[in-house]
Design a protein around this motif. Structure first.
Motif, PDB file in Angstrom:
ATOM      1  N   VAL A  73       3.281   8.873   2.706  1.00 34.58           N
ATOM      2  CA  VAL A  73       2.850   7.854   1.750  1.00 34.58           C
ATOM      3  C   VAL A  73       1.333   7.735   1.869  1.00 34.58           C
ATOM      4  N   LEU A  74       0.752   6.907   1.033  1.00 35.29           N
ATOM      5  CA  LEU A  74      -0.669   6.634   1.151  1.00 35.29           C
ATOM      6  C   LEU A  74      -0.890   5.654   2.300  1.00 35.29           C
ATOM      7  N   THR A  75      -1.745   6.025   3.251  1.00 38.02           N
ATOM      8  CA  THR A  75      -2.023   5.175   4.408  1.00 38.02           C
ATOM      9  C   THR A  75      -3.506   4.843   4.488  1.00 38.02           C
TER      10      THR A  75
ATOM     11  N   ALA B  39      -4.385  14.828   2.136  1.00 37.83           N
ATOM     12  CA  ALA B  39      -3.408  14.815   3.221  1.00 37.83           C
ATOM     13  C   ALA B  39      -4.129  14.742   4.561  1.00 37.83           C
ATOM     14  N   ILE B  40      -3.584  13.961   5.470  1.00 39.70           N
ATOM     15  CA  ILE B  40      -4.145  13.828   6.811  1.00 39.70           C
ATOM     16  C   ILE B  40      -3.403  14.793   7.739  1.00 39.70           C
ATOM     17  N   PRO B  41      -4.093  15.722   8.384  1.00 40.86           N
ATOM     18  CA  PRO B  41      -3.408  16.643   9.292  1.00 40.86           C
ATOM     19  C   PRO B  41      -2.793  15.894  10.466  1.00 40.86           C
ATOM     20  N   ILE B  42      -1.609  16.336  10.869  1.00 44.67           N
ATOM     21  CA  ILE B  42      -0.944  15.667  11.986  1.00 44.67           C
ATOM     22  C   ILE B  42      -1.649  15.959  13.295  1.00 44.67           C
ATOM     23  N   ALA B  43      -1.918  17.225  13.556  1.00 39.20           N
ATOM     24  CA  ALA B  43      -2.424  17.619  14.867  1.00 39.20           C
ATOM     25  C   ALA B  43      -3.854  17.156  15.076  1.00 39.20           C
TER      26      ALA B  43
ATOM     27  N   ALA C 228      -8.584   6.853   4.747  1.00 37.27           N
ATOM     28  CA  ALA C 228      -7.412   6.826   3.878  1.00 37.27           C
ATOM     29  C   ALA C 228      -6.894   8.231   3.591  1.00 37.27           C
ATOM     30  N   GLY C 229      -5.576   8.349   3.491  1.00 34.15           N
ATOM     31  CA  GLY C 229      -4.986   9.638   3.153  1.00 34.15           C
ATOM     32  C   GLY C 229      -3.472   9.608   3.282  1.00 34.15           C
ATOM     33  N   LEU C 230      -2.846  10.701   2.882  1.00 30.75           N
ATOM     34  CA  LEU C 230      -1.390  10.814   2.915  1.00 30.75           C
ATOM     35  C   LEU C 230      -0.915  11.148   4.322  1.00 30.75           C
ATOM     36  N   ALA C 231       0.048  10.356   4.799  1.00 36.17           N
ATOM     37  CA  ALA C 231       0.630  10.563   6.122  1.00 36.17           C
ATOM     38  C   ALA C 231       1.925   9.765   6.178  1.00 36.17           C
ATOM     39  N   VAL C 232       2.641   9.868   7.271  1.00 32.02           N
ATOM     40  CA  VAL C 232       3.838   9.040   7.426  1.00 32.02           C
ATOM     41  C   VAL C 232       3.414   7.577   7.556  1.00 32.02           C
TER      42      VAL C 232
ATOM     43  N   LEU D 133       0.828  -1.202   0.000  1.00 29.97           N
ATOM     44  CA  LEU D 133       0.000   0.000   0.000  1.00 29.97           C
ATOM     45  C   LEU D 133       0.863   1.253   0.000  1.00 29.97           C
ATOM     46  N   HIS D 134       1.845   1.313   0.878  1.00 29.78           N
ATOM     47  CA  HIS D 134       2.668   2.511   1.022  1.00 29.78           C
ATOM     48  C   HIS D 134       3.521   2.788  -0.208  1.00 29.78           C
TER      49      HIS D 134
END
Length: 307
Positions: free
Chosen positions: A203-205, A149-153, A229-233, A140-141
């Protein structure tokens, strides 16, 4: 969800399924999961499907209000469709219109029935099964698919505004006040970790590859519930897995960041805390779902207190 959605009939679900070309001969509400509502469906030709109805007013990870939640849900389900088209056979993606509006509150997605044994949240994966999930995540990654994008906070728990008079409101308010210092410390710790994690590649998570979102089919695991689903570490997914992640390192050549793993193991309860707080501040009933949320709210605060 164990209970049926408010003011939504089987006929409304059947009519929406027809828009995806599914003539539902049998429609059976499935009292499973937490958050969404589900139906087992058998069409006129005997083929089986699984329908999921999302309450757009209770989908904060997709968007803070009804319209943004609908847009966020469509973006996430679109990711699942593209992953399936890219050849990732373990992705259980919606068919037809990925997210169809039922009315001004609910939206429906329909999936092919997956024959297998579903897992459950809180289930412990064996070392062998954990390695298999690491293999799925490594694939997947490595798949280049456009995604939000997935926000971190995580959002802070909003305890300062008015509270309603629901059956759990005052208990929740007092318990949250008792843990104010704990929450403050954990959010400060999170901010320190985030300063490191923001510099790492994304990456895509999937977002929640825990056993409750896994089905053991005859040819391997299938991964469901792609609305997160979204972009994150990569550690956003890896933080939920047991073991030393050696299979993932072997396949990707990448050693997971300890700071990113810690951040995402901390982010989960902080996000849950904010969502439960919103639930108990708003009007609510004393039903099985709310009772479960109250237990989870207590467990979340206890977990934050113990680190």
């Amino acid at each position: 969800m164990r209970s049926r959605p408010e003011h939504l009939s089987d006929e409304s679900v059947r009519a929406c399924l027809a828009r995806s070309g599914i003539d539902a001969a049998v429609l059976e509400h499935a009292p499973v999961g937490f958050g969404d509502h589900h139906w087992h469906v058998t069409d006129a030709g005997g083929r089986r499907w699984f329908a999921t109805v999302a309450d757009l007013t209770r989908k904060p990870h997709c968007g803070p209000d009804r319209d943004s939640a609908l847009a966020g849900l469509r973006a996430a389900m679109g990711v699942a469709v593209r992953l399936r088209q890219a050849g990732l056979e373990f992705v259980v993606a919606p068919v037809g219109e990925p997210v169809a509006e039922l009315d001004d509150r609910y939206a429906l997605s329909v999936f092919p029935h997956v024959a297998g044994v579903p897992g459950h949240f809180g289930q412990e994966l064996s070392e062998a099964d954990g390695a298999l999930v690491q293999e799925l995540l490594a694939r997947l990654h490595a798949t280049p698919v456009d995604a939000p994008a997935i926000p971190i906070a995580p959002p802070p728990p909003d305890a300062d505004g008015p509270w309603g008079d629901g059956p759990y409101a005052e208990r929740a308010r007092l318990l949250l006040r008792q843990h104010e210092e704990v929450v403050r410390r954990r959010r400060a710790e999170f901010a320190e970790l985030a300063a490191v994690v923001r510099r790492l590649p994304v990456v895509l998570t999937h977002g929640e590859p825990h056993p409750g979102n896994l089905i053991r089919a005859t040819t391997g695991f299938r991964l469901v519930d792609w609305d997160t689903a979204g972009l994150a570490v990569p550690e956003r997914d890896l933080a939920l897995l047991p073991g030393d992640l050696s299979r993932y390192r072997e396949l990707t050549g990448r050693t997971p960041s300890p700071e990113a793993l810690r951040l995402h193991r901390l982010r989960w309860p902080l996000v849950d805390l904010a969502e439960f707080t919103d639930l108990f501040r708003a009007p609510h009933d004393d039903d099985p779902e709310t009772a479960l949320a109250w237990t989870s709210f207590q467990d979340t605060l206890a977990a934050l207190a113990t680190g």
